[in-house]
Design a protein around this motif. Structure first.
Motif, PDB file in Angstrom:
ATOM      1  N   GLY A  65       0.829  -1.199   0.000  1.00  0.00           N
ATOM      2  CA  GLY A  65       0.000   0.000   0.000  1.00  0.00           C
ATOM      3  C   GLY A  65       0.858   1.241   0.000  1.00  0.00           C
ATOM      4  N   LEU A  66       0.207   2.379  -0.291  1.00  0.00           N
ATOM      5  CA  LEU A  66       0.930   3.643  -0.364  1.00  0.00           C
ATOM      6  C   LEU A  66      -0.027   4.790  -0.084  1.00  0.00           C
ATOM      7  CD1 LEU A  66       3.584   5.162  -1.286  1.00  0.00           C
ATOM      8  CD2 LEU A  66       2.492   5.294  -3.537  1.00  0.00           C
ATOM      9  N   TYR A  67       0.425   5.739   0.723  1.00  0.00           N
ATOM     10  CA  TYR A  67      -0.305   6.993   0.899  1.00  0.00           C
ATOM     11  C   TYR A  67       0.325   8.007  -0.032  1.00  0.00           C
ATOM     12  CZ  TYR A  67      -1.724  11.481   2.692  1.00  0.00           C
ATOM     13  OH  TYR A  67      -2.211  12.759   2.771  1.00  0.00           O
ATOM     14  N   VAL A  87      -5.039   6.819  -0.996  1.00  0.00           N
ATOM     15  CA  VAL A  87      -4.466   5.618  -0.416  1.00  0.00           C
ATOM     16  C   VAL A  87      -4.562   4.543  -1.487  1.00  0.00           C
ATOM     17  CG1 VAL A  87      -4.786   3.788   1.288  1.00  0.00           C
ATOM     18  CG2 VAL A  87      -5.002   6.174   1.986  1.00  0.00           C
ATOM     19  N   GLU A 117      -1.881   2.899   5.873  1.00  0.00           N
ATOM     20  CA  GLU A 117      -1.681   3.987   4.915  1.00  0.00           C
ATOM     21  C   GLU A 117      -2.420   5.252   5.345  1.00  0.00           C
ATOM     22  OE1 GLU A 117       0.724   3.707   2.966  1.00  0.00           O
ATOM     23  OE2 GLU A 117       0.917   1.550   3.263  1.00  0.00           O
ATOM     24  N   HIS A 120      -0.411   7.384   7.609  1.00  0.00           N
ATOM     25  CA  HIS A 120       0.482   8.352   6.958  1.00  0.00           C
ATOM     26  C   HIS A 120      -0.264   9.647   6.647  1.00  0.00           C
ATOM     27  CE1 HIS A 120       3.826   5.661   6.764  1.00  0.00           C
ATOM     28  NE2 HIS A 120       3.186   4.789   5.998  1.00  0.00           N
TER      29      HIS A 120
END
Length: 136
Positions: A65-67, A87, A117, A120
């Motif tokens: 995953g990534l913010y 997200v 995420e 973040h």
């Protein structure tokens, strides 16, 4: 070894996975969702190569995953209009982790990555979140 995994249940399609992510989002307390503002949840099979390169990752399965956005601790009312914070949940790495672990429900893992995420978004670092998880 990842290519030799035995699939015990059908893997959800991208659309089915996105529906599971939406269910996880809707299951979170309303107040929490309101504090997140206009965060958009996106799903893709893997992170783009540019993203993997940015984080120095060779294996696309490393990133679940990534913010993407400006966290709330850095935002100002004086900021010009920007795209909504996002997200990203990466389906294939999450599914691989789910199969490798075997001790967690897929919906719980999706929720875990989503909450991580979103952390973040609130300005928490990975270390902050690991410490919170360890204390819980």
């Amino acid at each position: 070894m990842r290519g030799t995994m035995i699939q015990h249940t059908p893997m959800p399609s991208l659309d089915e996975f996105a529906a599971l992510a939406e269910q996880a989002w809707q299951a979170m307390p309303a107040g929490f969702r309101e504090m997140c503002g206009s965060v958009v949840i996106r799903v893709d099979d893997f992170a783009e190569q540019e993203t993997l390169d940015y984080f120095g990752m060779d294996d696309p399965y490393e990133l679940t995953g990534l913010y993407h956005g400006v966290d709330l601790s850095q935002k100002s009312t004086l900021d010009s209009a920007t795209l909504p914070d996002q997200v990203w949940l990466y389906r294939k790495p999450i599914l691989a982790e789910w199969q490798d672990r075997g001790d967690v429900k897929l919906t719980d893992l999706i929720t875990h990555v989503l909450v991580h995420e979103i952390g973040h978004h609130f300005g928490l670092s990975d270390d902050d979140m690991h410490r919170i998880e360890d204390e819980a």
